[in-house]
Design a protein around this motif. Structure first.
Motif, PDB file in Angstrom:
ATOM      1  N   PHE A   1      47.758  51.047  43.107  1.00 56.64           N
ATOM      2  CA  PHE A   1      46.009  50.767  42.780  1.00 56.64           C
ATOM      3  C   PHE A   1      45.384  51.784  43.598  1.00 56.64           C
ATOM      4  N   TYR A   2      44.156  52.417  42.945  1.00 53.03           N
ATOM      5  CA  TYR A   2      43.329  53.222  43.535  1.00 53.03           C
ATOM      6  C   TYR A   2      41.927  52.817  43.330  1.00 53.03           C
ATOM      7  N   ALA A   3      41.231  53.427  44.234  1.00 53.71           N
ATOM      8  CA  ALA A   3      39.794  53.405  44.565  1.00 53.71           C
ATOM      9  C   ALA A   3      39.432  54.580  43.230  1.00 53.71           C
ATOM     10  N   ASP A   4      38.257  54.117  42.576  1.00 48.36           N
ATOM     11  CA  ASP A   4      37.563  55.071  41.492  1.00 48.36           C
ATOM     12  C   ASP A   4      37.519  56.483  42.005  1.00 48.36           C
ATOM     13  N   SER A   5      37.003  56.578  43.456  1.00 47.16           N
ATOM     14  CA  SER A   5      36.746  57.949  43.867  1.00 47.16           C
ATOM     15  C   SER A   5      37.984  58.772  43.976  1.00 47.16           C
ATOM     16  N   VAL A   6      39.095  58.301  44.111  1.00 49.31           N
ATOM     17  CA  VAL A   6      40.567  59.026  44.264  1.00 49.31           C
ATOM     18  C   VAL A   6      41.475  59.210  43.035  1.00 49.31           C
ATOM     19  N   LYS A   7      40.973  58.427  42.162  1.00 50.77           N
ATOM     20  CA  LYS A   7      41.652  58.427  40.784  1.00 50.77           C
ATOM     21  C   LYS A   7      41.975  59.831  40.145  1.00 50.77           C
ATOM     22  N   GLY A   8      43.171  60.046  40.098  1.00 52.43           N
ATOM     23  CA  GLY A   8      43.537  61.288  39.377  1.00 52.43           C
ATOM     24  C   GLY A   8      43.634  62.306  40.459  1.00 52.43           C
ATOM     25  N   ARG A   9      43.268  62.172  41.910  1.00 48.91           N
ATOM     26  CA  ARG A   9      43.416  63.214  42.803  1.00 48.91           C
ATOM     27  C   ARG A   9      44.498  62.731  43.901  1.00 48.91           C
ATOM     28  N   PHE A  10      44.627  61.463  44.280  1.00 52.89           N
ATOM     29  CA  PHE A  10      45.622  60.949  45.072  1.00 52.89           C
ATOM     30  C   PHE A  10      46.625  60.352  44.584  1.00 52.89           C
ATOM     31  N   THR A  11      47.980  60.312  45.008  1.00 54.11           N
ATOM     32  CA  THR A  11      49.113  59.397  44.616  1.00 54.11           C
ATOM     33  C   THR A  11      49.662  58.600  45.826  1.00 54.11           C
ATOM     34  N   ILE A  12      49.868  57.570  45.735  1.00 52.73           N
ATOM     35  CA  ILE A  12      50.758  56.724  46.528  1.00 52.73           C
ATOM     36  C   ILE A  12      51.995  56.344  46.473  1.00 52.73           C
ATOM     37  N   SER A  13      52.972  56.581  47.440  1.00 55.57           N
ATOM     38  CA  SER A  13      54.458  56.428  46.865  1.00 55.57           C
ATOM     39  C   SER A  13      55.033  55.811  48.275  1.00 55.57           C
ATOM     40  N   ARG A  14      56.163  55.292  48.084  1.00 62.15           N
ATOM     41  CA  ARG A  14      56.920  54.950  49.251  1.00 62.15           C
ATOM     42  C   ARG A  14      58.347  55.357  48.873  1.00 62.15           C
ATOM     43  N   ASP A  15      58.958  55.620  50.126  1.00 56.34           N
ATOM     44  CA  ASP A  15      60.447  56.007  50.117  1.00 56.34           C
ATOM     45  C   ASP A  15      61.008  54.820  50.709  1.00 56.34           C
ATOM     46  N   ASN A  16      61.746  53.667  50.242  1.00 56.71           N
ATOM     47  CA  ASN A  16      62.102  52.635  50.648  1.00 56.71           C
ATOM     48  C   ASN A  16      63.254  52.821  51.698  1.00 56.71           C
ATOM     49  N   ALA A  17      64.200  53.752  51.363  1.00 54.39           N
ATOM     50  CA  ALA A  17      65.430  54.097  52.216  1.00 54.39           C
ATOM     51  C   ALA A  17      64.897  54.651  53.581  1.00 54.39           C
ATOM     52  N   LYS A  18      63.608  55.552  53.692  1.00 48.21           N
ATOM     53  CA  LYS A  18      63.218  55.723  54.771  1.00 48.21           C
ATOM     54  C   LYS A  18      62.024  54.885  55.292  1.00 48.21           C
ATOM     55  N   ASN A  19      61.608  53.909  54.659  1.00 46.21           N
ATOM     56  CA  ASN A  19      60.698  52.858  55.261  1.00 46.21           C
ATOM     57  C   ASN A  19      59.431  53.512  55.585  1.00 46.21           C
ATOM     58  N   THR A  20      58.954  54.471  54.603  1.00 45.45           N
ATOM     59  CA  THR A  20      57.799  55.436  54.818  1.00 45.45           C
ATOM     60  C   THR A  20      56.957  55.292  53.614  1.00 45.45           C
ATOM     61  N   LEU A  21      55.647  55.053  53.843  1.00 43.41           N
ATOM     62  CA  LEU A  21      54.662  55.227  52.824  1.00 43.41           C
ATOM     63  C   LEU A  21      53.894  56.806  52.724  1.00 43.41           C
ATOM     64  N   TYR A  22      53.652  57.238  51.689  1.00 40.34           N
ATOM     65  CA  TYR A  22      52.976  58.207  51.556  1.00 40.34           C
ATOM     66  C   TYR A  22      51.668  58.412  50.863  1.00 40.34           C
ATOM     67  N   LEU A  23      50.791  59.379  51.119  1.00 41.69           N
ATOM     68  CA  LEU A  23      49.547  59.712  50.211  1.00 41.69           C
ATOM     69  C   LEU A  23      49.419  61.138  50.017  1.00 41.69           C
ATOM     70  N   GLN A  24      49.602  61.342  48.736  1.00 42.48           N
ATOM     71  CA  GLN A  24      49.657  62.584  48.435  1.00 42.48           C
ATOM     72  C   GLN A  24      47.973  63.200  47.945  1.00 42.48           C
ATOM     73  N   MET A  25      47.458  63.803  48.676  1.00 45.26           N
ATOM     74  CA  MET A  25      45.916  63.990  48.143  1.00 45.26           C
ATOM     75  C   MET A  25      45.967  65.584  47.786  1.00 45.26           C
ATOM     76  N   ASN A  26      45.529  65.489  46.461  1.00 45.70           N
ATOM     77  CA  ASN A  26      45.196  66.980  45.769  1.00 45.70           C
ATOM     78  C   ASN A  26      43.754  66.956  45.567  1.00 45.70           C
ATOM     79  N   SER A  27      43.295  68.269  45.325  1.00 42.80           N
ATOM     80  CA  SER A  27      41.781  68.475  45.037  1.00 42.80           C
ATOM     81  C   SER A  27      40.860  67.805  46.076  1.00 42.80           C
ATOM     82  N   LEU A  28      41.123  68.112  47.171  1.00 42.46           N
ATOM     83  CA  LEU A  28      40.226  67.414  48.428  1.00 42.46           C
ATOM     84  C   LEU A  28      38.773  68.016  48.289  1.00 42.46           C
TER      85      LEU A  28
END
Length: 128
Positions: A59-86
């Motif tokens: 799920f994304y806020a409208d202000s970041v849709k198309g620019r940010f990507t959330i993902s999770r590496d379950n093996a590493k128990n880590t959540l990520y937020l890739q932020m482009n076109s800042l």
């Protein structure tokens, strides 16, 4: 005890990219939401992106849709937020958060008051 620790914040120029990480510990179940929130000086904290760990729905806020990507590496128990076109308006303290197991999101997955666990935050500064 759930613990969250963010990293990856930095100062970048407009148009640049950053990837935030959130290392999680103390998780015994994937039946919960995890999300990213941000708070700029003088403003209220707002939801940026969230994911339901078990299904991977995002799920994304409208202000970041198309620019940010959330993902999770379950093996590493880590959540990520890739932020482009800042943009300069993305400047804020970014927080990682998690809900308790089985939490019902009555006001949607970006409602901060539904989240029980919070990290300390990582600063993102975008200059024009």
């Amino acid at each position: 005890q759930v613990q969250l620790m963010e990293s990856g914040g930095d100062s970048v120029q407009a148009g640049g990219s950053l990837r935030l990480s959130c290392a999680a510990s103390g998780f015994a179940s994937t039946s919960r939401f995890m999300g990213w929130f941000r708070q700029a000086p003088g403003k209220e904290r707002e939801g940026v992106s969230a994911t339901y760990i078990q299904s991977g729905n995002t799920f994304y806020a409208d202000s970041v849709k198309g620019r940010f990507t959330i993902s999770r590496d379950n093996a590493k128990n880590t959540l990520y937020l890739q932020m482009n076109s800042l943009k300069p308006e993305d400047t804020a303290m970014y927080y990682c958060a998690a809900t308790s197991v089985g939490r019902t999101m009555l006001n949607g997955p970006l409602e901060q008051f539904a989240y029980n666990y919070w990290g300390q935050g990582t600063q993102v500064t975008v200059s024009s």
